[in-house]
Design an enzyme around this catalytic site. Structure first.
Site, PDB file in Angstrom:
ATOM      1  N   HIS A 259      33.057 -33.387  61.306  1.00 57.63           N
ATOM      2  CA  HIS A 259      31.649 -33.593  61.627  1.00 57.63           C
ATOM      3  C   HIS A 259      30.812 -32.315  61.501  1.00 57.63           C
ATOM      4  O   HIS A 259      31.211 -31.258  61.983  1.00 57.63           O
ATOM      5  CB  HIS A 259      31.513 -34.175  63.040  1.00 57.63           C
ATOM      6  CG  HIS A 259      30.158 -34.727  63.278  1.00 57.63           C
ATOM      7  ND1 HIS A 259      29.697 -35.861  62.648  1.00 57.63           N
ATOM      8  CD2 HIS A 259      29.129 -34.286  64.036  1.00 57.63           C
ATOM      9  CE1 HIS A 259      28.464 -36.094  63.011  1.00 57.63           C
ATOM     10  NE2 HIS A 259      28.082 -35.153  63.857  1.00 57.63           N
ATOM     11  N   HIS A 296      27.561 -33.550  73.638  1.00 55.25           N
ATOM     12  CA  HIS A 296      27.107 -32.156  73.607  1.00 55.25           C
ATOM     13  C   HIS A 296      26.051 -31.866  74.658  1.00 55.25           C
ATOM     14  O   HIS A 296      25.383 -32.759  75.163  1.00 55.25           O
ATOM     15  CB  HIS A 296      26.664 -31.726  72.207  1.00 55.25           C
ATOM     16  CG  HIS A 296      25.673 -32.630  71.530  1.00 55.25           C
ATOM     17  ND1 HIS A 296      26.000 -33.862  71.044  1.00 55.25           N
ATOM     18  CD2 HIS A 296      24.363 -32.460  71.246  1.00 55.25           C
ATOM     19  CE1 HIS A 296      24.947 -34.422  70.491  1.00 55.25           C
ATOM     20  NE2 HIS A 296      23.928 -33.590  70.607  1.00 55.25           N
ATOM     21  N   ASP A 302      15.662 -28.711  74.024  1.00 56.36           N
ATOM     22  CA  ASP A 302      15.338 -30.122  74.196  1.00 56.36           C
ATOM     23  C   ASP A 302      15.356 -30.738  72.804  1.00 56.36           C
ATOM     24  O   ASP A 302      14.948 -30.100  71.833  1.00 56.36           O
ATOM     25  CB  ASP A 302      13.942 -30.296  74.817  1.00 56.36           C
ATOM     26  CG  ASP A 302      13.997 -30.261  76.348  1.00 56.36           C
ATOM     27  OD1 ASP A 302      15.089 -30.010  76.896  1.00 56.36           O
ATOM     28  OD2 ASP A 302      12.949 -30.479  76.976  1.00 56.36           O
ATOM     29  N   HIS A 332      24.670 -35.384  76.443  1.00 65.48           N
ATOM     30  CA  HIS A 332      24.436 -36.637  75.721  1.00 65.48           C
ATOM     31  C   HIS A 332      25.412 -36.723  74.557  1.00 65.48           C
ATOM     32  O   HIS A 332      26.161 -35.796  74.283  1.00 65.48           O
ATOM     33  CB  HIS A 332      22.983 -36.755  75.262  1.00 65.48           C
ATOM     34  CG  HIS A 332      22.590 -35.812  74.178  1.00 65.48           C
ATOM     35  ND1 HIS A 332      22.219 -34.514  74.422  1.00 65.48           N
ATOM     36  CD2 HIS A 332      22.519 -35.969  72.832  1.00 65.48           C
ATOM     37  CE1 HIS A 332      21.924 -33.918  73.277  1.00 65.48           C
ATOM     38  NE2 HIS A 332      22.102 -34.768  72.287  1.00 65.48           N
TER      39      HIS A 332
END
Ligand SMILES: [Fe+2]
Length: 384
Positions: A259, A296, A302, A332
């Site tokens: 990834h 992560h 943000d 998240h």
């Protein structure tokens, strides 16, 4: 930076007398960052300083939703009303001192005013629609999947050829990523796109007199002025500072055995934020790869994501046109079941298109965002 480009008629030397049909042509140096930054030289039929009347000032301070708490958000732009104007009535959802992230839905038609953003460069992402962008540099047609980048201080307007939806990101110092450019400004092999993918304006000169309304936007309001000559009276220009378009479908993602992080998808950099684009690509192909994002916690950032089209593999309950805001300090990542589903997708084609804005400073949530916020989203990794 964008490469050198010229359009129309120019004098042989800058800062010299240039006449057209016996009339003196007026030179304007249009630049950012003082006299050592990027600039273009524009040649006007009329002095660009002429203002007939200073009209009203309209406050446009964005109201913060102060009781929103500190949490992840999901916003559904499908619930937003149509804007009366793409510039004057864009709906700002997230903001801080570096950026304003807004959304516009607009019906077919031509804007009645000319626009100029004094404080911020603008990145428009066309989620839906067909638009003729008109400016003093010339015209560019944009449609679904296009970015349109407009340097601050440019004068422009829109013709909406059909119903359109736009994500608008305002910021300072919007540039092509430095690591994509060689010392000559050419985009290097292995970068996300090539100079040829950048679509440039085609000059159209308006030698007209009449009543024209121009609105100059600052970070907290609008100043209206009246002009008696058409603002697109440029007969020629050259330089490095001008609007351009780039289609997300011309981006060239480098896919991985394992990834790849979002940095591989950086499309533009700006002062204290980056814009990345997740585009159609092959999933990771290691025989044991987990082809979607890991959990992560980018504490110092943000992260806003706008989901535009295709299948969003890591998300559940996300529709086209939704926005998520993931807060640094909260973790998240893939939603329940997404990792398991992705294991069958190694090496297959994924058609998602999503725009990410990652900011170095915390984003504030506006009162407009409150109206389209899903309060259950922070629990969506638990309740599903
Ligand atoms: Fe993320």
């Amino acid at each position: 930076m964008v490469f050198y480009y010229k359009q129309g008629e120019l004098p042989k030397k800058r800062h010299t007398v240039f006449t057209k049909d016996g009339k003196l042509v007026r030179e304007e140096v249009f630049g950012i960052n003082g006299f050592s930054g990027r600039y273009s030289l524009l040649y006007h039929l009329n002095p660009p300083t002429r203002i007939v009347r200073l009209e009203e000032w309209k406050d446009n301070s964005i109201q913060e939703w102060k009781s929103s708490g500190y949490r992840h958000h999901k916003l559904s732009t499908s619930k937003l009303r149509e804007s009366n104007d793409a510039f004057l009535d864009r709906i700002t959802l997230l903001f801080n001192e570096d950026t304003f992230i807004s959304y516009v839905k607009t019906s077919e038609g031509e804007s009645k005013v000319f626009y100029r953003n004094a404080d911020f460069d603008e990145i428009y992402y066309v989620h839906e629609g067909e638009i003729l962008f008109k400016s003093l540099f010339g015209e560019i047609n944009v449609s679904q999947g296009d970015y349109l980048v407009v340097p601050r201080g440019s004068t422009y307007t829109f013709v909406f050829k059909k119903y359109s939806e736009l994500l608008v990101v305002e910021g300072k110092q919007v540039e092509l990523p430095k690591n994509y450019r060689n010392e000559y400004g050419q985009l290097v092999e292995g970068s996300f796109y090539y100079n040829r993918d950048i679509r440039l304006p085609t000059l159209r000169t308006y030698d007209e007199k009449g009543n024209y309304r121009l609105v100059i936007k600052t970070s907290n309001g609008f100043q209206f002025v009246e002009l008696d000559t058409h603002p697109f009276d440029v007969v020629g220009w050259d330089g490095y500072l001008y609007p351009f378009a780039l289609s997300v479908y011309d981006l060239e993602p480098i896919t991985g055995k394992l990834h790849q992080p979002p940095t591989m998808y950086t499309t533009f950099t700006a002062s204290n934020f980056v814009v990345c684009t997740f585009v159609p690509r092959l999933f990771d192909y290691h025989p044991q790869a987990v082809p979607i994002s890991y959990y992560h916690n980018n504490v110092d950032a943000d992260e806003m994501i706008f989901y535009s089209s295709g299948q969003f593999m890591s998300r559940r309950g996300i529709s086209k046109g939704d926005i998520t805001l993931h807060r640094g300090g909260h973790i998240h990542g893939p939603q329940p079941g997404a990792v398991e589903l992705s294991l069958n997708k190694r090496g297959t084609y994924n058609d998602e298109v999503a725009v990410m804005v990652e900011t170095q400073k915390r984003l504030k949530v506006s009162l407009y965002a409150k109206e389209i916020d899903d309060p259950s989203y922070p629990l969506s990794w638990y309740n599903y």
